[in-house]
Design a protein around this motif. Structure first.
Motif, PDB file in Angstrom:
ATOM      1  N   LEU A   1       0.831  -1.202   0.000  1.00 25.88           N
ATOM      2  CA  LEU A   1       0.000   0.000   0.000  1.00 25.88           C
ATOM      3  C   LEU A   1       0.869   1.257   0.000  1.00 25.88           C
ATOM      4  O   LEU A   1       0.573   2.233  -0.695  1.00 25.88           O
ATOM      5  CB  LEU A   1      -0.923  -0.008   1.222  1.00 25.88           C
ATOM      6  CG  LEU A   1      -1.865   1.199   1.359  1.00 25.88           C
ATOM      7  CD1 LEU A   1      -2.788   1.327   0.161  1.00 25.88           C
ATOM      8  CD2 LEU A   1      -2.676   1.075   2.644  1.00 25.88           C
ATOM      9  N   SER A   2       1.965   1.235   0.754  1.00 26.27           N
ATOM     10  CA  SER A   2       2.846   2.409   0.812  1.00 26.27           C
ATOM     11  C   SER A   2       3.500   2.686  -0.535  1.00 26.27           C
ATOM     12  O   SER A   2       3.730   3.846  -0.898  1.00 26.27           O
ATOM     13  CB  SER A   2       3.927   2.211   1.880  1.00 26.27           C
ATOM     14  OG  SER A   2       4.707   1.055   1.605  1.00 26.27           O
ATOM     15  N   ASP A   3       3.804   1.620  -1.298  1.00 16.32           N
ATOM     16  CA  ASP A   3       4.374   1.809  -2.639  1.00 16.32           C
ATOM     17  C   ASP A   3       3.394   2.561  -3.531  1.00 16.32           C
ATOM     18  O   ASP A   3       3.782   3.373  -4.366  1.00 16.32           O
ATOM     19  CB  ASP A   3       4.711   0.454  -3.283  1.00 16.32           C
ATOM     20  CG  ASP A   3       5.777  -0.308  -2.505  1.00 16.32           C
ATOM     21  OD1 ASP A   3       6.701   0.343  -1.988  1.00 16.32           O
ATOM     22  OD2 ASP A   3       5.672  -1.547  -2.423  1.00 16.32           O
ATOM     23  N   VAL A   4       2.124   2.252  -3.358  1.00 15.89           N
ATOM     24  CA  VAL A   4       1.071   2.868  -4.173  1.00 15.89           C
ATOM     25  C   VAL A   4       0.837   4.319  -3.766  1.00 15.89           C
ATOM     26  O   VAL A   4       0.813   5.225  -4.602  1.00 15.89           O
ATOM     27  CB  VAL A   4      -0.240   2.056  -4.060  1.00 15.89           C
ATOM     28  CG1 VAL A   4      -1.375   2.764  -4.788  1.00 15.89           C
ATOM     29  CG2 VAL A   4      -0.044   0.653  -4.622  1.00 15.89           C
ATOM     30  N   THR A   5       0.669   4.561  -2.470  1.00 17.95           N
ATOM     31  CA  THR A   5       0.344   5.919  -2.017  1.00 17.95           C
ATOM     32  C   THR A   5       1.495   6.898  -2.218  1.00 17.95           C
ATOM     33  O   THR A   5       1.272   8.081  -2.483  1.00 17.95           O
ATOM     34  CB  THR A   5      -0.061   5.914  -0.530  1.00 17.95           C
ATOM     35  OG1 THR A   5       0.991   5.320   0.249  1.00 17.95           O
ATOM     36  CG2 THR A   5      -1.349   5.116  -0.332  1.00 17.95           C
ATOM     37  N   GLU A   6       2.736   6.419  -2.097  1.00 17.12           N
ATOM     38  CA  GLU A   6       3.889   7.313  -2.246  1.00 17.12           C
ATOM     39  C   GLU A   6       4.001   7.885  -3.658  1.00 17.12           C
ATOM     40  O   GLU A   6       4.568   8.961  -3.856  1.00 17.12           O
ATOM     41  CB  GLU A   6       5.179   6.569  -1.889  1.00 17.12           C
ATOM     42  CG  GLU A   6       5.370   6.374  -0.392  1.00 17.12           C
ATOM     43  CD  GLU A   6       6.589   5.540  -0.067  1.00 17.12           C
ATOM     44  OE1 GLU A   6       7.293   5.123  -1.028  1.00 17.12           O
ATOM     45  OE2 GLU A   6       6.853   5.283   1.125  1.00 17.12           O
ATOM     46  N   VAL A   7       3.433   7.177  -4.634  1.00 16.99           N
ATOM     47  CA  VAL A   7       3.457   7.658  -6.015  1.00 16.99           C
ATOM     48  C   VAL A   7       2.178   8.428  -6.361  1.00 16.99           C
ATOM     49  O   VAL A   7       2.219   9.513  -6.936  1.00 16.99           O
ATOM     50  CB  VAL A   7       3.636   6.479  -6.997  1.00 16.99           C
ATOM     51  CG1 VAL A   7       3.502   6.953  -8.444  1.00 16.99           C
ATOM     52  CG2 VAL A   7       4.994   5.825  -6.785  1.00 16.99           C
ATOM     53  N   ILE A   8       1.039   7.874  -5.989  1.00 13.95           N
ATOM     54  CA  ILE A   8      -0.243   8.447  -6.412  1.00 13.95           C
ATOM     55  C   ILE A   8      -0.604   9.720  -5.654  1.00 13.95           C
ATOM     56  O   ILE A   8      -1.058  10.706  -6.257  1.00 13.95           O
ATOM     57  CB  ILE A   8      -1.367   7.400  -6.260  1.00 13.95           C
ATOM     58  CG1 ILE A   8      -1.186   6.290  -7.300  1.00 13.95           C
ATOM     59  CG2 ILE A   8      -2.742   8.052  -6.420  1.00 13.95           C
ATOM     60  CD1 ILE A   8      -2.237   5.201  -7.224  1.00 13.95           C
ATOM     61  N   CYS A   9      -0.412   9.737  -4.338  1.00 15.08           N
ATOM     62  CA  CYS A   9      -0.883  10.877  -3.537  1.00 15.08           C
ATOM     63  C   CYS A   9      -0.241  12.209  -3.928  1.00 15.08           C
ATOM     64  O   CYS A   9      -0.951  13.210  -4.089  1.00 15.08           O
ATOM     65  CB  CYS A   9      -0.688  10.594  -2.051  1.00 15.08           C
ATOM     66  SG  CYS A   9      -1.741   9.253  -1.454  1.00 15.08           S
ATOM     67  N   PRO A  10       1.083  12.298  -4.104  1.00 13.20           N
ATOM     68  CA  PRO A  10       1.666  13.568  -4.535  1.00 13.20           C
ATOM     69  C   PRO A  10       1.165  14.001  -5.913  1.00 13.20           C
ATOM     70  O   PRO A  10       0.967  15.188  -6.160  1.00 13.20           O
ATOM     71  CB  PRO A  10       3.172  13.275  -4.553  1.00 13.20           C
ATOM     72  CG  PRO A  10       3.355  12.135  -3.622  1.00 13.20           C
ATOM     73  CD  PRO A  10       2.134  11.297  -3.795  1.00 13.20           C
ATOM     74  N   ALA A  11       0.956  13.029  -6.802  1.00 10.61           N
ATOM     75  CA  ALA A  11       0.459  13.359  -8.140  1.00 10.61           C
ATOM     76  C   ALA A  11      -0.967  13.895  -8.075  1.00 10.61           C
ATOM     77  O   ALA A  11      -1.323  14.848  -8.780  1.00 10.61           O
ATOM     78  CB  ALA A  11       0.529  12.130  -9.042  1.00 10.61           C
TER      79      ALA A  11
END
Length: 245
Positions: free
Chosen positions: A94-104
Motif C-alpha cells: 500500500l505504501s508503494d502505491v500511495t507514495e506515487v499516487i498521492c503527490p500526483a
C-alpha cells in the motif's frame, strides 16, 4: 482659415447598478435580488440555483483535473517479495502505491480518503477521490477477512482492509503497478479495465441493467485473460445487486 473644432469628451455610458450582465452567474443574480429586496421565496430559489451551478462547476473541474492527472507518467514498483511453501512473488505494498499516487493527485488539487465499514463477516472499503472545489467520486470493493496463513481475527480484518485500500485507490485513479502484481492468484489485474467496469456496475439503476453489465464485463475480462480482475469485479457487482434488491 481653418476653424478649430472643439472636441468634447464623449458621454460615458454607465451600466445601471442593478443591471444584469450577459454573463451573469447565479451569484450575480442573487446579489441583485438582495439589493432589490427580493422576497424569501425568490432568494431561496436563487440560492438553490447557485448551489447547482457550483456543483456543476466543481464536477467540470474534477474531470479536468483527473484528465491532467492521468497524463502523468507514474511508475509504481513492486517493493515486497513474498515467499512461502511453493510460492514466491513480488507485489506492491500500500505504501508503494500511495507514495506515487498521492503527490500526483495533490499536484492537480485532488485528494483521496478511504471509508471502511464491516457488516458481519464482510468488509467494505470506499476510496473517495475529491477535488478541492468539492466534487467527489468513489470506487467500492468488498471482501471477506483474509484467513490465509496464521493470522488472528484482527490481523485477518486488517489484511483485507489493506488489500482493498490498495486496489480501490488503483481502480479509482486508473493507475497500474509495474508488471501488475497478482498476489499469487494466477493473473495480473488490469486496473484500467477493472475501474471501467466497476464504474459501470455502480451506475446500474436496476438489476436488469446490472445483469447486462455483468455479462459484458465477463466477456471483457475473459478477452483480457484477467481472472483476478473478474473476481474483483464480481465482489463489486454482488454488493451492487444487494443494494438494488
Amino acid at each position: 482659415m481653418n476653424a478649430i473644432a472643439e472636441i468634447k469628451p464623449q458621454e460615458v455610458m454607465t451600466t445601471p447598478r442593478n443591471a444584469v450582465a450577459p454573463s451573469a452567474t447565479p451569484a450575480d443574480l442573487l446579489r441583485i435580488a438582495v439589493e432589490n429586496g427580493a422576497d424569501l421565496d425568490r432568494l431561496e430559489k436563487l440560492m438553490a440555483l447557485q448551489e447547482r451551478w457550483e456543483a456543476n462547476e466543481a464536477r467540470k473541474a474534477y474531470v479536468a483535473a483527473m484528465t491532467a492527472f492521468k497524463a502523468e507518467k507514474l511508475t509504481i514498483f513492486k517493493g515486497k517479495k513474498v515467499e512461502y511453501t511453493g510460492t514466491s512473488y513480488m507485489h506492491a505494498e500500500l505504501s508503494d502505491v500511495t507514495e506515487v499516487i498521492c503527490p500526483a493527485l495533490a499536484r492537480h488539487q485532488l485528494s483521496h480518503r478511504w471509508d471502511v465499514a464491516q457488516d458481519a463477516d464482510r468488509i467494505t472499503v470506499d476510496c473517495v477521490i475529491t477535488h478541492v472545489l468539492g466534487h467527489s467520486e468513489k470506487v467500492t470493493m468488498q471482501a471477506m477477512p483474509d484467513n490465509s496463513g496464521k493470522k488472528n481475527a484482527i490481523q485477518q480484518v486488517a489484511s483485507t482492509i489493506t488489500y482493498l485500500q490498495r486496489y480501490t485507490l488503483l481502480a479509482a485513479t486508473g493507475v497500474a503497478t509495474k508488471g501488475q502484481d497478482d498476489d499469487a492468484q494466477g493473473g495480473g489485474i488490469d486496473t484500467d479495465l477493472l475501474a471501467e467496469w466497476v464504474e459501470r456496475a455502480n451506475a446500474a439503476i436496476n438489476l436488469d441493467a446490472l445483469r447486462a453489465t455483468r455479462k459484458m464485463a465477463g466477456e471483457a475480462f475473459k478477452d483480457a485473460n484477467d481472472l483476478a480482475g473478474w473476481n474483483a469485479f464480481k465482489v463489486v457487482a454482488d454488493a451492487k445487486a444487494k443494494e438494488l434488491q
